[in-house]
Motif scaffolding. Sequence first.
Motif, PDB file in Angstrom:
ATOM      1  N   THR A   1       0.829  -1.206   0.000  1.00 26.90           N
ATOM      2  CA  THR A   1       0.000   0.000   0.000  1.00 26.90           C
ATOM      3  C   THR A   1       0.864   1.257   0.000  1.00 26.90           C
ATOM      4  O   THR A   1       0.587   2.215  -0.735  1.00 26.90           O
ATOM      5  CB  THR A   1      -0.928   0.006   1.234  1.00 26.90           C
ATOM      6  OG1 THR A   1      -1.830  -1.097   1.143  1.00 26.90           O
ATOM      7  CG2 THR A   1      -1.721   1.295   1.307  1.00 26.90           C
TER       8      THR A   1
ATOM      9  N   VAL B   1       0.656   4.174  -2.864  1.00 23.48           N
ATOM     10  CA  VAL B   1       0.144   5.448  -2.339  1.00 23.48           C
ATOM     11  C   VAL B   1       1.203   6.546  -2.445  1.00 23.48           C
ATOM     12  O   VAL B   1       0.941   7.634  -2.971  1.00 23.48           O
ATOM     13  CB  VAL B   1      -0.322   5.281  -0.883  1.00 23.48           C
ATOM     14  CG1 VAL B   1      -0.509   6.636  -0.213  1.00 23.48           C
ATOM     15  CG2 VAL B   1      -1.620   4.509  -0.832  1.00 23.48           C
TER      16      VAL B   1
ATOM     17  N   SER C   1       2.127   7.362  -6.220  1.00 22.52           N
ATOM     18  CA  SER C   1       1.086   8.131  -6.908  1.00 22.52           C
ATOM     19  C   SER C   1       1.001   9.558  -6.373  1.00 22.52           C
ATOM     20  O   SER C   1       0.791  10.508  -7.142  1.00 22.52           O
ATOM     21  CB  SER C   1      -0.266   7.436  -6.761  1.00 22.52           C
ATOM     22  OG  SER C   1      -0.667   7.374  -5.407  1.00 22.52           O
ATOM     23  N   LEU C   2       1.167   9.724  -5.063  1.00 25.58           N
ATOM     24  CA  LEU C   2       1.095  11.062  -4.483  1.00 25.58           C
ATOM     25  C   LEU C   2       2.233  11.953  -4.963  1.00 25.58           C
ATOM     26  O   LEU C   2       2.016  13.120  -5.303  1.00 25.58           O
ATOM     27  CB  LEU C   2       1.122  10.971  -2.959  1.00 25.58           C
ATOM     28  CG  LEU C   2      -0.225  10.844  -2.247  1.00 25.58           C
ATOM     29  CD1 LEU C   2      -0.017  10.713  -0.744  1.00 25.58           C
ATOM     30  CD2 LEU C   2      -1.110  12.045  -2.547  1.00 25.58           C
TER      31      LEU C   2
ATOM     32  N   LEU D   1      -4.790   6.067  -8.823  1.00 23.71           N
ATOM     33  CA  LEU D   1      -4.626   7.006  -7.704  1.00 23.71           C
ATOM     34  C   LEU D   1      -4.028   8.329  -8.178  1.00 23.71           C
ATOM     35  O   LEU D   1      -4.386   9.398  -7.654  1.00 23.71           O
ATOM     36  CB  LEU D   1      -3.733   6.390  -6.629  1.00 23.71           C
ATOM     37  CG  LEU D   1      -4.312   5.202  -5.853  1.00 23.71           C
ATOM     38  CD1 LEU D   1      -3.243   4.546  -4.987  1.00 23.71           C
ATOM     39  CD2 LEU D   1      -5.482   5.651  -4.990  1.00 23.71           C
ATOM     40  N   THR D   2      -3.139   8.266  -9.164  1.00 27.04           N
ATOM     41  CA  THR D   2      -2.513   9.486  -9.683  1.00 27.04           C
ATOM     42  C   THR D   2      -3.536  10.391 -10.350  1.00 27.04           C
ATOM     43  O   THR D   2      -3.512  11.612 -10.174  1.00 27.04           O
ATOM     44  CB  THR D   2      -1.391   9.128 -10.676  1.00 27.04           C
ATOM     45  OG1 THR D   2      -0.403   8.333 -10.016  1.00 27.04           O
ATOM     46  CG2 THR D   2      -0.722  10.397 -11.212  1.00 27.04           C
TER      47      THR D   2
ATOM     48  N   ASN E   1      -5.650  12.109  -7.578  1.00 24.66           N
ATOM     49  CA  ASN E   1      -4.871  13.087  -6.820  1.00 24.66           C
ATOM     50  C   ASN E   1      -4.433  14.260  -7.686  1.00 24.66           C
ATOM     51  O   ASN E   1      -4.400  15.407  -7.224  1.00 24.66           O
ATOM     52  CB  ASN E   1      -3.643  12.417  -6.200  1.00 24.66           C
ATOM     53  CG  ASN E   1      -4.000  11.413  -5.120  1.00 24.66           C
ATOM     54  OD1 ASN E   1      -4.937  11.624  -4.361  1.00 24.66           O
ATOM     55  ND2 ASN E   1      -3.268  10.320  -5.056  1.00 24.66           N
TER      56      ASN E   1
ATOM     57  N   ALA F   1      -2.417  14.044   3.160  1.00 17.68           N
ATOM     58  CA  ALA F   1      -2.989  13.185   2.120  1.00 17.68           C
ATOM     59  C   ALA F   1      -2.411  11.776   2.157  1.00 17.68           C
ATOM     60  O   ALA F   1      -3.078  10.818   1.746  1.00 17.68           O
ATOM     61  CB  ALA F   1      -2.758  13.800   0.743  1.00 17.68           C
ATOM     62  N   ILE F   2      -1.172  11.635   2.632  1.00 18.20           N
ATOM     63  CA  ILE F   2      -0.575  10.302   2.719  1.00 18.20           C
ATOM     64  C   ILE F   2      -1.407   9.417   3.646  1.00 18.20           C
ATOM     65  O   ILE F   2      -1.666   8.241   3.346  1.00 18.20           O
ATOM     66  CB  ILE F   2       0.880  10.397   3.224  1.00 18.20           C
ATOM     67  CG1 ILE F   2       1.739  11.137   2.196  1.00 18.20           C
ATOM     68  CG2 ILE F   2       1.444   9.008   3.485  1.00 18.20           C
ATOM     69  CD1 ILE F   2       3.174  11.340   2.630  1.00 18.20           C
TER      70      ILE F   2
ATOM     71  N   SER G   1      -4.905   8.789   2.020  1.00 18.34           N
ATOM     72  CA  SER G   1      -4.857   7.966   0.815  1.00 18.34           C
ATOM     73  C   SER G   1      -5.041   6.487   1.114  1.00 18.34           C
ATOM     74  O   SER G   1      -5.384   5.708   0.223  1.00 18.34           O
ATOM     75  CB  SER G   1      -3.528   8.189   0.074  1.00 18.34           C
ATOM     76  OG  SER G   1      -3.468   9.491  -0.464  1.00 18.34           O
TER      77      SER G   1
ATOM     78  N   GLY H   1      -8.546   5.765   0.364  1.00 15.23           N
ATOM     79  CA  GLY H   1      -8.807   5.742  -1.071  1.00 15.23           C
ATOM     80  C   GLY H   1      -8.258   4.502  -1.742  1.00 15.23           C
ATOM     81  O   GLY H   1      -8.813   4.024  -2.744  1.00 15.23           O
ATOM     82  N   SER H   2      -7.175   3.950  -1.195  1.00 16.01           N
ATOM     83  CA  SER H   2      -6.578   2.764  -1.792  1.00 16.01           C
ATOM     84  C   SER H   2      -7.417   1.519  -1.572  1.00 16.01           C
ATOM     85  O   SER H   2      -7.182   0.489  -2.215  1.00 16.01           O
ATOM     86  CB  SER H   2      -5.173   2.547  -1.235  1.00 16.01           C
ATOM     87  OG  SER H   2      -5.233   2.196   0.142  1.00 16.01           O
TER      88      SER H   2
END
Length: 333
Positions: free
Chosen positions: A108, A112, A115-116, A205-206, A209, A263-264, A267, A270-271
Motif C-alpha cells: 500500500t 500510495v 502516486s502522491l 490514484l494518480t 490526486n 494526504a498520505i 490515501s 482511497g486505496s
Amino acid sequence: MNHKWLIRRLASVIVAIFATIVISWALLEFSPYSPANYIMQFINPQEFAQKPELYSSLIDYLNTLRPHGNPLISAADYVWNTLHGNLGFSIISNVPVAQLIAVALPWTLFIVVTSLLISFFLGIRIGQKLGYMRGTKTDSISTVSLSILRSVPIYIYAVLLIYILAFTYHIFPTGGAYSVHVTPGFNLPFIASVLYHAFLPIFTLTIVNLVGWILQMRANTIYVLGEDFVNFAEVSGIKKDIIEKKYIGKNAILPLYTSLVIAIGFSFSGSVFVEQTFSYPGVGNLLINSITSNDYPTEMGVFIIIIVAVIVGNLIADLTYSFLDPRAKVGEE
C-alpha cells in the motif's frame, strides 16, 4: 518553537490515538458481530450430539471471548497490547493481525506514496500554468473539465481502467502484485513484474490526486498573483522567470505542503477501492476481505493503522511547516 504549544499538541495526539484504540476495543467487545457471536452462528448443536463434551468446551471457550470481568481492566489490557504491537489473531487465518498488516502495508505504501509524489509534482506545475492563464478560455475549459473529473468516484476510474486495459485489450494484468513466474527478491525480473502489476493502481490514484493538486495550485497561484510584493517585483523590472519561480511558485506551493503530508494518511482509505478492484494485496484489500468475513480483529487493526497515519501526518505537517515558511512560527498564538 513554543514548548507549551508542543506539549499540548503531543498531548492531543496521544489522546486521539488512545481514544481510537478504546473505541476499537468497544466495537470489538460489545458488537453483535464480535468474533464470538460470529463463530457461534455457524455452530449447530445437533452436529455435536455424539460429542457433548467437545460442544461444551467450545462454548466455554467462545464465552471467554465475550465481555466479562471489569471492562476497565479489559480495555486497559487491550490498549497495552495494542501499543506493544499485539493486535490479536485473525479469526479466519489464525495469524497475528500485526503480521498480516506488516505483509500488506509495504504494498500500500508503494502505490500510495508513488502516486502522491507523481501527482503532486505534476499538479503544481500544471496548476501554476493555469493560474497564469486565469480568465482565458483555456483556463475556463480546463477548470470546468477538472472539476467534473474530480467529482467522479475513484472506483469508477479503477473499473474503467481494468475493463479497458486489462480485460479488453490485455495490456496489463487483471490483478496481483507480481507474476507467479518470477522469484521474489532483489532481481530485475521481480522488480519489473512489480512495476508492471502496480501500474494501473498507481495510475488510478494518480489521476484522482492530480486533479485535486492542479485545482489547489491554480487557486493558490491566482491568490499570490494579487499580492503587493508580486506587483512590486513586476514594476521593478525583475525578469518574469524569476518572479514565477521565486516569488509566485514558492509562495503558492507552501499551503499544499500540509495537504501533501496529510494526504498520505487519507490515501489509505482511497486505496481500499483501488486495491480491491485490482486484487492488489495491500492494506485496503486486507480491510475489505476482513469486513466481508467479519474478521473483527483484523478490521480494527487496519482501522487503527489508518487513523494513526492521519493523526501522525497532521502532527508532522504542523511541526515541519515552519521550516519551509519562516514567517510561520510553530505554536505561535
